[in-house]
Design an enzyme around this catalytic site. Sequence first.
Site, short mmCIF file in Angstrom:
data_model
loop_
_atom_site.label_atom_id
_atom_site.label_comp_id
_atom_site.label_asym_id
_atom_site.label_seq_id
_atom_site.Cartn_x
_atom_site.Cartn_y
_atom_site.Cartn_z
N SER A 53 7.30 6.90 0.33
CA SER A 53 7.18 6.76 1.78
C SER A 53 8.49 7.19 2.46
O SER A 53 8.89 8.34 2.38
CB SER A 53 6.79 5.32 2.13
OG SER A 53 6.48 5.22 3.50
N HIS B 137 0.23 4.40 6.65
CA HIS B 137 -0.41 5.49 5.91
C HIS B 137 -1.93 5.46 6.07
O HIS B 137 -2.67 5.72 5.13
CB HIS B 137 -0.02 5.43 4.42
CG HIS B 137 1.47 5.52 4.20
ND1 HIS B 137 2.18 6.69 4.38
CD2 HIS B 137 2.37 4.58 3.82
CE1 HIS B 137 3.45 6.46 4.12
NE2 HIS B 137 3.60 5.19 3.79
#
Length: 986
Positions: free
Chosen positions: A760, A877
């Site tokens: 991430s 996400h």
Amino acid sequence: MDLKSELLKSIWYAFTSLDVEQSGKVSKSQLKVLSHNLYTALNIPHDPVALEEHFQDDDDGPVSRQGYMPYLNEYILAKAKEGTFNKETFDDLCWMMTAKKNHRPSVAEGACSRQDCFKLFCLFNLLSEDHYPLVMLPVEVEYLMKKMSTAMSQDWDPKRLEDLLCQEPSLHQGLSVWALLEHMNTGRLLRISSIEAFSLALDEVFQEMYHNVLKKGYMWKKGHVRRNWTERWFVLKSSSISYYLSEDLKDKKGEILLDKGCVVEAIADKDGKRCLFCVKTLHKTYEMSASDIKQRVEWIQAAQTAMRLLREGKSSLHQELKLRRREQRNSCLRSREEAHNPQELQGEKERQEQEIENIIQLQREVETQRKQLEEQEKERQMEVQRDLERQLQEAEKLRESMEVEMAQKEKEAEQQRRRIQELEITQKQLEAALNTEIQARLEEEKARMEQERLRQEEEEKMKQLKLLQQEDAKLQRDQPEKQGISSTSALDTASQELQTLRETREKSNQHLEEAKEKLRNASHHVKLWNVQLNRLMKPILPGDRFEVAKRSQDGPEGAFSSCEFITKYQPSVIPESNGQSSVEGADLQEHLEAVCLSDSDQSHGSRGFWFGLTCNENAKKPQLLPTLSNTVRCSQNEPTPPTVPSAKLLLESDAEEPIPQPRRKPNDCSVLLFPGQGSQFVGMGRGLLKYGNVKEMFSVAHKILGYDLLSLCLNGPEEELMKTVHCQPAVFVTSLAAVERLNHEVPAAIENCVAAAGFSVGEFAALVFAGAMDFTEALYAVKVRAEAMQEASVRVPSGMLSVIGWPEANYNYACLQAREHCQSLGLQDPVCSIANYLFPDGRVIAGHQQALDFLQKNSRKLQFLRVRPLPVSGAFHTALMESAVEPLREVLRKLEISQPQISVYSNVDAKRYMHGSHLRRLLLKQLISPVKWEQTLHALYERKRGEAFPHTYEVGPGKQLGSTLQKCNLKAFRNYTHIDVTAPQD
């Protein structure tokens, strides 16, 4: 206070709510309804006959010589048994009846919700006096407010209660429940900074005082059969210790019944668990592990308190404390009454009269001064009015000039709108052309496959025909007199089938040529519309200092292009205009070459490590060496964000061709893994400050972020560090600081690094390490990204769920069921999808909170082995982060991004980043796409059987990435090392 007295308080409110005329009389029909509800709530058999006999009808109507209280005592309260009914449900019934009449609208619109008001109602009944009408003394109100303040982690301000009592002296005799609710809503008793925090604190006090919960929290429990340790949510009451699967109290796993002979004691650490203690009952011994020593001491003390109450025959700790406070008040009152004598009372009265006279005289003087001030104020107001009139005339003139300017701006805006409409039309045409090209490509591929199939069939038929001819010739040679019609018939059939296949193949060739022609036409249209869109793409607002560099490297923003156009387009397609065709063609050719860079181009032309690159003149090879001082000097001379300074640290390389280096052995290479959000903790970075450039990095971060990031990492507070806007920059800077430690302790790991990957937000740290982005620019991008994700999280209730499933679990089908459940609840466009692929059978699912609640409730049905909510603020996400894409796009558009010097793998597709445009596109897509970490690890460590694995270093806080690597590739994990970010004493 016994059970009867507790029930009678709530029933009193329900009865008085039916007394509309406040005469103490209620109609027979209303008493029937009240009795029926009480029977149901107390779970006792109904007895309507007794009610009819008690309230007999006569000429004056239904009357009772004794009232409702005898019937209530004999037929309802006498039959109520503790443990056979839910007292909270009973109180909720009485609250519902009395709230309809007495709950004022102003209270309902305050800070307390209906559920909060009900909890305050229950606590009021618990702490109120035992006489009617029920009131709560100020000292009891102060006790409740102190409990609430402690639960909200704030100091109790006694001045609020003192001011309220001064303004309303009648409250000294006690507050009714409605006065308590009104003052709580208006904030006159307690400072309520957050409604959510107030509700949580009220629920904690409600559980402690109303439900007699002495202690609750997560602990590890050792099983009696399999002797394994499992984490459970424990709730300690005065008579038992219950443990559940989670804190929602839905799945109860067991209960420990306490008695007078129970023993609670601390035991030595074992089985890898610490802070152990045990509860010994008559038949079993339960072993538990607390999180730390403080928690163990608190649990032991709470359990000993519960057993003391059992030995004394008391069911509630707070009832005992209430009785103690009442005895203290009575003793103080008796002491004060004995201390005052009549002479003192007379002297006190005279003093009060004298004070009243003084106050009256003072009021007269104040009134005279007030009249004088009113005259002065009146004159001042007249002067102010004249000034306002002059300002109004000036404002009218300014308005006229602004109207002229607005008309001009509107004209310019209309021109911009027309231009945008033209761009939208061109973009739609380009999208249609791209769709046509894709369809044509699919048709061509289908025609090629059909032609290949026919060719193979034709070859197979040719072989069969030759075989038949050979067999026929042999048969004629051996037995000429017995040749039959069958062989001739088989040859004819085979010849006919072969001829048919050839004809079909010819038709297929024609179809393939048509598909090729269609594809050429579609590609030509794509090129034409692409060129047209590129011509129209001009900046609406003035460009910034990065615009020229961006156009030369990445081409115009927003232009669509297919793989066919990127790889086959030539500069000659652009028509010549004003003699600039050759220049534009050269620029475009350079752009196409940059798009198709190969691995051999990594040794020159791009920026290196996140602090810069230096070149070893002897080896003719770039080396990763920290030169942070240049970045610091650059950042100190530039203004603070949002205009982020770009640290231009360019690579100075020799003109000669680099000397080819021998291929390194796999076990001499290294791979760096950078963690993401969730790995942060207070104290990280303390062990890195002694290494070079680390303090300078945090100093630069202070200037860019606007707050002291180093102090937040070292000292907290933890709730601030856990926020998305803070933890992402903290993990980013700490991870790169850990690289400094690795460079100091194992320089070869930096020199021989061949690949990197980040989880991430860790991708930004990996790209800075690989030389694709500048440290200061990447940090500002992370800052904007974190703020945008935090803002997107608060728009809708959402979250993330860590799931470990059985091998047969279908996660996509589970998400589909959750979305259908949300649609049945009326939620429009629900979101529930996989957010992280961690390891085999390990996923993180994110989406709307209703969908996650559904998954938790149906975890067993969905073949989920373990489900746990994550302490995050939103559904990262997933499509719920769509609003965070545009702010990050604006920042990345202005940053200088080049090709990484080593392989960096993307979370989106588990493939390597290629160039600047590729980086920008995938970093934006990463916000709304799942993190494919399991696939990334497979791509990183894919190799031939028997080939050695590289050394893997996890640089940053936490060891989560090492745990996922162990579950995905045990052989690669054997060469894993974690670079600690804390001091040795931590």
